[in-house]
Design a protein around this motif. Sequence first.
Motif, mmCIF file in Angstrom:
data_model
loop_
_atom_site.group_PDB
_atom_site.id
_atom_site.type_symbol
_atom_site.label_atom_id
_atom_site.label_comp_id
_atom_site.label_asym_id
_atom_site.label_seq_id
_atom_site.Cartn_x
_atom_site.Cartn_y
_atom_site.Cartn_z
ATOM 1 N N ASP A 49 5.858 -25.633 -4.236
ATOM 2 C CA ASP A 49 4.852 -24.800 -4.879
ATOM 3 C C ASP A 49 5.506 -23.471 -5.258
ATOM 4 N N GLY A 87 -2.762 -18.470 -5.131
ATOM 5 C CA GLY A 87 -3.024 -19.804 -4.586
ATOM 6 C C GLY A 87 -1.927 -20.797 -4.962
ATOM 7 N N TYR A 92 -1.542 -30.795 5.625
ATOM 8 C CA TYR A 92 -0.569 -30.227 4.688
ATOM 9 C C TYR A 92 0.415 -29.427 5.533
ATOM 10 N N ASN A 104 -2.287 -26.563 6.382
ATOM 11 C CA ASN A 104 -3.578 -26.576 5.717
ATOM 12 C C ASN A 104 -4.204 -27.920 6.035
ATOM 13 N N ARG A 152 -6.103 -29.816 3.964
ATOM 14 C CA ARG A 152 -6.551 -30.449 2.711
ATOM 15 C C ARG A 152 -5.353 -30.513 1.777
ATOM 16 N N GLY A 164 -2.915 -29.718 -1.203
ATOM 17 C CA GLY A 164 -2.524 -28.442 -1.795
ATOM 18 C C GLY A 164 -2.831 -28.403 -3.284
ATOM 19 N N ASP A 165 -3.057 -27.224 -3.774
ATOM 20 C CA ASP A 165 -3.331 -27.020 -5.184
ATOM 21 C C ASP A 165 -2.353 -25.953 -5.672
HETATM 22 N N1 GLY Z 1 -0.561 -24.442 -3.090
HETATM 23 C C1 GLY Z 1 -0.837 -23.920 -1.821
HETATM 24 C C2 GLY Z 1 -2.094 -24.318 -1.233
HETATM 25 O O1 GLY Z 1 -2.769 -25.206 -1.696
HETATM 26 O O2 GLY Z 1 -2.452 -23.739 -0.227
#
Ligand code: GLY
Length: 436
Positions: A207, A221, A264, A280, A282, A284-285
């Motif tokens: 990321d 994010g 995650y 995390n 869930r 990742g985004d």
């Molecule tokens: N890309 C980082 C997140 O989803 O926390």
Amino acid sequence: MRILLLGSGGREHALARALARDPMTDCVVSAPGNPGTAEVGRNLDLDPCDGAAVVAAAREHDIDLVVVGPEAPLVAGVADALRTADIPVFGPGAEAARLEGSKAFAKEVMAAADIPTALAQVCTSARELADALDSFGPPYVVKNDGLAAGKGVIVTDNRAAAEAHGLACLAVEDGAVLVEEYLDGPEVSLFCVCDGSEAVALLPAQDFKRALDHNEGPNTGGMGAYSPLAWLPDGFTEDVLARVARPALAELSRRGTPFVGLLYCGLALTSRGVRVVEFNVRFGDPETQAVLELLTSSLPELLYAAATGRLATAPRPRFEDGAAVAVVLAAPGYPGTARTGEPIDGVAEVADAVRHAGTRLQGETLVSAGGRVLAVVGRGADVEQARVEAYDALRHIRLADAHYRRDIAAHTDQIEVPEASGGSRGRDEHPGWSVT
Ligand code: GLY
Ligand code: AMP
């Protein structure tokens, strides 16, 4: 299979597409969804954090599996409400979701399970904060203890800025802040699908968290991602499963709060070995937008197996050989207050590459409705090709004063893995995990 997907971001659009393209899926209903998920299935106007409303909607729509996208419904106990109602759900209960909801809790679980991570001190007063900053020294890493959508962390050499951020976190009721050891080295996101006791990894991704090119500017994010990571040492994924994901699952089971959902693992390959930066609970985004682009096996089958505790006998996920790159287009002002409500042109020309996030339909017009407006995804035989595809698609899209990074997935051939984390080693050796 009838699936209810909670959330409304780019991750959810990518999940909706990957779930819907499988022949075993009858429908994907998204709540609340976005204009992208509306093209894949139907959107429901529903608060995804309202457990009773989600259970009622799942019953009304005869749902076989609920997939929870963002962390907020998990922390709010929506997965618990669904489990109590005997509705299969992919996502952890509120207690296990504290792995993301409280960084102090995550540190406690890692310590109990012997999972290597950055040394950290939890501070609840200005005095403790100042002492911790002095004892760790620069670069300072200061984290809000609670949920902050990826924006609660500051990494800086400027002590005054570090202290100001810490004091701001302490100013809220029951505020707590973590001061951490700085982790050098490249970062990796590894998504582990978990059924409470077993974990299966998807492809590693990277990321780009900072707002500006060359990893400058504030944390966001996530401004882009790519997968897979050709520069990782052999055996990396298996090692993370063995030393991070499974010990975390075992510890949460031991506490009576088994983890079912997506763990995650945010990792840093440091000069002192591999370390967990964060957990995390869930997908990742925007990593999901890249990773799911490469998945060739059935996502609904995998998530249903996890939700029903049958991962051990489920088929392993399979991926195509190439690479995928996702580039985020952000509204002016993001990651601060974003300017929204402005027309977005050109999406139809490259619709298949677009994952909607902060978009909304105003009549017939697509307008911006959030900080991260959308991502474009490119796929190719290698990262370079995928990158060209993504940026070519992005050129078709017009949003006034929008910004995006121009260096997503560029220079990946220059990434150096420190020796202690498995770089420049023999094929049979493993990344370093010693806790110092
Ligand atoms: N890309 C980082 C997140 O989803 O926390
Ligand atoms: P987090 O909210 O914990 O995910 O942190 C967000 C981002 O801040 C991470 O992805 C890293 O880029 C950076 N970061 C967090 N912790 C550290 C650390 N201990 N050392 C260096 N960078 C960090």
